[in-house]
Design a protein around this motif. Structure first.
Motif, PDB file in Angstrom:
ATOM      1  N   VAL A 191      43.972  42.260  36.759  1.00  0.00           N
ATOM      2  CA  VAL A 191      42.666  43.145  36.707  1.00  0.00           C
ATOM      3  C   VAL A 191      43.100  44.515  36.390  1.00  0.00           C
ATOM      4  N   LEU A 237      37.277  38.991  32.218  1.00  0.00           N
ATOM      5  CA  LEU A 237      38.272  40.196  31.987  1.00  0.00           C
ATOM      6  C   LEU A 237      38.580  40.325  30.348  1.00  0.00           C
ATOM      7  N   HIS A 241      34.959  44.975  29.875  1.00  0.00           N
ATOM      8  CA  HIS A 241      34.939  44.710  31.183  1.00  0.00           C
ATOM      9  C   HIS A 241      35.856  45.502  31.833  1.00  0.00           C
ATOM     10  N   ALA A 242      37.339  45.680  31.114  1.00  0.00           N
ATOM     11  CA  ALA A 242      38.339  46.441  31.729  1.00  0.00           C
ATOM     12  C   ALA A 242      37.731  47.991  31.764  1.00  0.00           C
TER      13      ALA A 242
END
Length: 437
Positions: A191, A237, A241-242
């Motif tokens: 992430v 992810l 979204h990152a």
């Protein structure tokens, strides 16, 4: 190495991995050959003693040891899907008439997803930047580059933490590759690597993997998509979204799963990890260790329809999702733990019992471990080539027996071998007979 044709075996293996469908299961011998071949070149072999190699703890997760990373290549479908994804992403951009800049974060000792591909297809107009946190991996990568004569394709190599690294002059890349993950995005820093690096991706660039989707379901028995009672995706992810995470938007790190109307006392909460590496290159339920379904040990006869199961992502050190149920879990009783001959999902004796013992202790309950139980554990620890510390760490940190096996798959091939499991079960039975008689 002058050309791929200079090593016929390497050329043949790479051709099979890149042009055979990952769904056929035909390439197992090819990945085993490749891991041995790259181990000789890099001087880091997948069969080295794991106890002699260390993970590195970062602020945002665990960077697994060089040998653990090397073992990932042994997962055939996982390797094929990612290699084919990287190849297609590069070719898509070359087709637009320009060179391609690739950033590869978390290379491991082999640079598995990029370097063998460039050695097999030397005409690809690609420039690569490589990052890894382990000094041993950097040295191994340099050996790989020399062997395959790839220096003209390498922009730079960095010994660095990819969750914090930044390129000079804020340069951009056409493709960012990072496969630094575990099931359910637990433990490892996937992430935070993508969140840190995504600002350096060009506007038309590709992240690989493109999307990691975590799903919530309820299941009875062994999880199978045909029998799952699906609730839906609870975390994703991808590039968008990152970027949100990079901008300190943490809104997706917590939420609620709604208990469905159709739940029965036999259902268990099942969590899945689906990976879209690039376009149609995907890994889904049970395709690899990354896609092992995790069944949480909550008794659903305690749940009622429309109740909320809250989840939140722990962002530091022991990263991963934590779930809070509306009613407390009824603790496992010492009298109800599994008999040693109750089989785990892979068919192994004693493993379920050992895991349940650790859950008792984890929730503060006393449990007297007999000498026989200790000897059974010792037999398994030795047979699986684990240290006692590794054994306890896996049992205590896992939230289900499926997750226990997922961690063990990274450390040993024995659980993939039915004959090996049968021999272990026989040894456990012989141990019982010897001590009890």
């Amino acid at each position: 190495m002058d050309s791929p044709q200079g090593n016929d075996a390497f050329y043949k293996v790479m051709h099979a991995l890149l042009y055979t469908s990952p769904n056929t299961g035909e390439c197992h011998q090819d990945t085993q050959w490749l891991v041995s071949f790259l181990g000789e070149i890099s001087e880091i072999r997948a069969d080295f003693d794991l106890n002699e190699w260390s993970h590195i703890s970062t602020e945002h997760g665990l960077a697994i040891s060089p040998v653990s990373a090397a073992k990932c290549l042994q997962e055939t479908k996982r390797t094929q899907v990612f290699l084919q994804a990287v190849k297609e992403a590069i070719e898509d951009r070359i087709a637009k008439g320009r060179s391609v800049r690739v950033l590869y974060a978390g290379t491991g000792p082999y640079g598995t997803l990029v370097l063998p591909l460039l050695a097999f297809l030397p005409s690809l107009n690609v420039r690569v930047t490589l990052i890894d946190i382990h000094p041993e991996n950097i040295k191994a990568i340099q050996r790989m580059i020399r062997y395959f004569d790839l220096a003209d394709k390498i922009d730079s190599i960095h010994l660095a933490d990819a969750t914090k690294w930044a390129p000079e002059n804020s340069e951009s890349f056409d493709i960012i590759v990072s496969e630094t993950m575990n099931v359910l995005l637990k433990s490892e820093p996937q992430v935070w690597i993508l969140a840190n690096l995504v600002p350096y991706l060009s506007s038309s660039g590709a992240l690989i993997p493109e999307c990691i989707s975590l799903g919530a379901h309820f299941t009875i028995g062994c999880p199978d998509y045909s029998t799952l009672l699906t609730i839906g995706e609870f975390f994703r992810l991808d590039k968008a979204h990152a970027l949100d995470i990079n901008r300190n938007d943490n809104s997706r790190f917590s939420g609620n799963i709604v208990v469905p109307e159709a739940i029965t006392p036999k259902h268990k909460l099942c969590l899945t990890t689906d990976i879209q590496a690039y376009k149609n290159h995907r890994l889904s339920l049970n395709d690899s260790n990354l896609n092992t379904p995790i069944v949480l040990p909550i008794r659903t006869d305690q749940l009622e329809p429309n109740q909320l199961i809250h989840f939140e992502y722990h962002k530091e050190n022991q990263v991963g999702f934590v779930f809070h149920f509306p009613k407390p879990e009824k603790p496992l009783c010492a009298e109800s733990i599994a008999n040693f001959a109750e089989r785990s999902p892979c068919g192994l004796y004693q493993l379920t019992r050992a895991y349940q013992r650790c859950r008792l202790m984890r929730f503060g309950q006393k449990f007297e471990v007999s000498e026989l139980d200790s000897q059974r554990d010792e037999l398994l620890i030795n047979a699986l080539n684990l240290s006692y510390h590794q054994w306890l760490e896996i049992l205590f940190r896992s939230d289900s027996i499926n997750e226990v096996e997922s961690h063990l798959h990274l450390l040993t091939d024995t659980l993939n071998d039915p004959d090996g499991v049968a021999k272990l079960n026989l040894a456990l039975c012989e141990l019982d007979n010897r001590i009890q008689h």
